[in-house]
Design an enzyme around this catalytic site. Structure first.
Site, PDB file in Angstrom:
ATOM      1  CG  HIS A  46      -3.254   3.088   2.855  1.00 55.03           C
ATOM      2  ND1 HIS A  46      -3.691   2.831   1.574  1.00 55.03           N
ATOM      3  CD2 HIS A  46      -3.369   1.914   3.526  1.00 55.03           C
ATOM      4  CE1 HIS A  46      -4.055   1.574   1.485  1.00 55.03           C
ATOM      5  NE2 HIS A  46      -3.879   0.984   2.667  1.00 55.03           N
ATOM      6  CB  CYS A  88      -0.942  -0.008   1.199  1.00 55.91           C
ATOM      7  SG  CYS A  88      -1.977  -1.474   1.226  1.00 55.91           S
ATOM      8  CG  ASN A 120      -6.864  -0.921   1.572  1.00 59.31           C
ATOM      9  OD1 ASN A 120      -6.169  -0.531   0.641  1.00 59.31           O
ATOM     10  ND2 ASN A 120      -6.346  -1.388   2.698  1.00 59.31           N
TER      11      ASN A 120
HETATM   12  O1  UT7 Z   1      -3.748  -1.622   3.635  1.00 60.35           O
HETATM   13  C1  UT7 Z   1      -3.487  -1.902   4.973  1.00 60.35           C
HETATM   14  C2  UT7 Z   1      -4.257  -3.060   5.280  1.00 60.35           C
HETATM   15  N1  UT7 Z   1      -5.237  -3.150   6.237  1.00 60.35           N
HETATM   16  C3  UT7 Z   1      -5.575  -2.359   7.262  1.00 60.35           C
HETATM   17  O2  UT7 Z   1      -5.099  -1.286   7.475  1.00 60.35           O
HETATM   18  C4  UT7 Z   1      -6.607  -2.914   8.164  1.00 60.35           C
HETATM   19  C5  UT7 Z   1      -6.347  -2.571   9.596  1.00 60.35           C
HETATM   20  N2  UT7 Z   1      -7.294  -3.178  10.482  1.00 60.35           N
HETATM   21  C6  UT7 Z   1      -8.614  -2.862  10.522  1.00 60.35           C
HETATM   22  O3  UT7 Z   1      -9.051  -2.003   9.772  1.00 60.35           O
HETATM   23  C7  UT7 Z   1      -9.501  -3.535  11.532  1.00 60.35           C
HETATM   24  O4  UT7 Z   1      -8.703  -4.254  12.434  1.00 60.35           O
HETATM   25  C8  UT7 Z   1     -10.555  -4.491  10.884  1.00 60.35           C
HETATM   26  C9  UT7 Z   1     -11.576  -3.700  10.130  1.00 60.35           C
HETATM   27  C10 UT7 Z   1      -9.845  -5.453   9.919  1.00 60.35           C
HETATM   28  C11 UT7 Z   1     -11.235  -5.311  11.954  1.00 60.35           C
HETATM   29  O5  UT7 Z   1     -11.879  -4.445  12.899  1.00 60.35           O
HETATM   30  P1  UT7 Z   1     -11.749  -4.734  14.458  1.00 60.35           P
HETATM   31  O6  UT7 Z   1     -12.547  -3.719  15.137  1.00 60.35           O
HETATM   32  O7  UT7 Z   1     -10.278  -4.806  14.770  1.00 60.35           O
HETATM   33  O8  UT7 Z   1     -12.470  -6.126  14.603  1.00 60.35           O
HETATM   34  P2  UT7 Z   1     -11.868  -7.531  15.090  1.00 60.35           P
HETATM   35  O9  UT7 Z   1     -10.943  -8.112  14.072  1.00 60.35           O
HETATM   36  O10 UT7 Z   1     -11.365  -7.399  16.474  1.00 60.35           O
HETATM   37  O11 UT7 Z   1     -13.176  -8.414  15.108  1.00 60.35           O
HETATM   38  C12 UT7 Z   1     -14.266  -8.129  16.012  1.00 60.35           C
HETATM   39  C13 UT7 Z   1     -15.393  -9.095  15.720  1.00 60.35           C
HETATM   40  C14 UT7 Z   1     -14.945 -10.544  15.654  1.00 60.35           C
HETATM   41  O12 UT7 Z   1     -15.965 -11.357  16.238  1.00 60.35           O
HETATM   42  P3  UT7 Z   1     -15.833 -11.865  17.753  1.00 60.35           P
HETATM   43  O13 UT7 Z   1     -14.569 -12.670  17.785  1.00 60.35           O
HETATM   44  O14 UT7 Z   1     -15.759 -10.642  18.605  1.00 60.35           O
HETATM   45  O15 UT7 Z   1     -17.073 -12.674  17.926  1.00 60.35           O
HETATM   46  C15 UT7 Z   1     -14.882 -10.837  14.190  1.00 60.35           C
HETATM   47  O16 UT7 Z   1     -15.094 -12.197  13.875  1.00 60.35           O
HETATM   48  O17 UT7 Z   1     -15.967  -8.808  14.446  1.00 60.35           O
HETATM   49  C16 UT7 Z   1     -16.037 -10.009  13.673  1.00 60.35           C
HETATM   50  N3  UT7 Z   1     -15.929  -9.651  12.272  1.00 60.35           N
HETATM   51  C17 UT7 Z   1     -17.000  -9.362  11.518  1.00 60.35           C
HETATM   52  N4  UT7 Z   1     -18.324  -9.339  11.800  1.00 60.35           N
HETATM   53  C18 UT7 Z   1     -19.161  -8.986  10.805  1.00 60.35           C
HETATM   54  C19 UT7 Z   1     -14.804  -9.535  11.519  1.00 60.35           C
HETATM   55  N5  UT7 Z   1     -15.135  -9.165  10.289  1.00 60.35           N
HETATM   56  C20 UT7 Z   1     -16.491  -9.057  10.245  1.00 60.35           C
HETATM   57  C21 UT7 Z   1     -17.415  -8.715   9.252  1.00 60.35           C
HETATM   58  N6  UT7 Z   1     -18.731  -8.685   9.573  1.00 60.35           N
HETATM   59  N7  UT7 Z   1     -17.050  -8.373   7.996  1.00 60.35           N
END
Ligand code: UT7
Length: 319
Positions: free
Chosen positions: A245, A110, A275
């Site tokens: 980004h 990225c 993204n």
């Molecule tokens: O180009 C650079 C690349 N990427 C980034 O910069 C991404 C950086 N990270 C992020 O943007 C965030 O960490 C995410 C958007 C990827 C995830 O958000 P989060 O608030 O950190 O959520 P999490 O991974 O802690 O997940 C929380 C919950 C989980 O469920 P449990 O374990 O609490 O029951 C996940 O399974 O949300 C669940 N979850 C979803 N639920 C509905 C994860 N993805 C989804 C989804 N829909 N799409």
């Protein structure tokens, strides 16, 4: 010897995929995706190839710059998701444009646009080129695992380009950094068919430790903006526009809060693009330029970050 931006351009696929579209085959919802990421929809390639988007973005940048393909001395494409492993995406762009200059790719995920810009800057500094085309083109829809709701909802496809000319004071500052950590955001290479290869062959799909990348992203934005200010001898308040980004709205708002900058100065494109990896920064820059918000004499800071973990940042005075 520095560089100046002569023109910018961008191109997106026609098909918009909404969060509701995704919830038809994934256990997700518009509510989760919108509130956790700020993304409402993303553009996904259907009939378009990445070559098509890269060439369209390049043609728009060339038109804006008033430069013809035969006047180019260099084409650098930043991509991690090109239509070709061989040759470079840049060679396909050169062929379709009818350019005959050296053309090659850089891979810095990225952060790729700023690394590519730095490569062009080096060619200018060594007197190798007078005009360069820098393109970022990404088809993330071919890299994500469409059964993994934690990653596939975040990404989209698109391309953006800038035509650069040699000379001038830009970039006022450049900051490139790598904190090596491959597994945090990883797409394994293709397995191939070697009868001698006894290694494991994981699927070539994207895996990511989202929370770690989130923290890295906020830190990368804040530390690179501070480094740019120090290098260029300008204060934070003097910067008119920030093009970061576009990975997650919460990353942008956390960085805004930590830096204490005016939120209105931060470019946003991710709500309808998701993204697009290295194409995010030049696409947001192109929109800023075309909307007339970026005026001559203003300072604009560009920051890309992502897999590697790579960070690329530069400060430009718009001309
Ligand atoms: O180009 C650079 C690349 N990427 C980034 O910069 C991404 C950086 N990270 C992020 O943007 C965030 O960490 C995410 C958007 C990827 C995830 O958000 P989060 O608030 O950190 O959520 P999490 O991974 O802690 O997940 C929380 C919950 C989980 O469920 P449990 O374990 O609490 O029951 C996940 O399974 O949300 C669940 N979850 C979803 N639920 C509905 C994860 N993805 C989804 C989804 N829909 N799409």
């Amino acid at each position: 010897m520095g560089l100046h931006v002569l023109g910018t351009g961008s191109a997106l696929p026609a098909r918009s995929v909404t969060n509701d579209d995704l919830s038809e085959f994934l256990d997700t919802s518009d509510e989760w995706i919108s509130t956790r990421t700020g993304i409402s929809s993303r553009r996904i390639c259907t009939d378009e190839t990445l070559d098509d988007l890269a060439v369209q973005a390049s043609e728009r940048a060339l038109e804006a710059a008033g430069v013809t393909p035969d006047q180019l001395d260099l084409i650098v494409c930043s991509t991690t998701s090109g239509d070709h492993l061989i040759p470079a995406e840049a060679c396909a762009i050169a062929e379709r444009l009818g350019a005959s200059c050296p053309a090659f790719d850089v891979s810095a995920a990225c952060a790729g646009f700023i690394f590519a810009l730095d490569v062009a800057d080096g060619w200018f500094a060594r007197g190798r080129a007078e005009r360069a085309l820098v393109v970022s083109a990404e088809k993330m829809s071919r890299l994500v695992d469409w059964s993994d709701r934690a990653t596939c909802v975040l990404f989209g496809d698109g391309a953006a380009a800038a035509v650069l000319g040699a000379g001038g004071e830009n970039p006022l500052a450049t900051h490139l950094a790598t904190e090596p950590a491959v597994d945090i955001l990883h797409v394994p290479g293709i397995g191939g068919s070697s009868p001698y290869d006894g290694s494991e062959r994981p699927a070539s799909v994207l895996t990511m430790e989202g929370r770690r990348v989130f923290k890295f992203g906020v830190n990368a934005i804040c530390s690179s903006v501070e480094a740019l200010c120090e290098q260029a001898g300008v204060s934070l308040g003097e910067i008119d526009h920030f093009v970061f980004h576009q990975a997650n709205e919460r990353i942008l708002s956390s960085a805004v809060a930590r830096l204490g900058i005016d939120d209105a100065k931060v470019a946003r494109a991710l709500a309808e693009t998701g993204n697009i990896s290295s194409a995010c920064v030049p696409l947001a820059l192109d929109r800023l330029v075309r909307s007339g918000q970026l005026e001559p004499g203003q300072l604009v800071a560009l920051v890309g970050f992502g897999a590697g973990l790579d960070t690329g940042a530069c400060l430009l005075r718009w001309e």
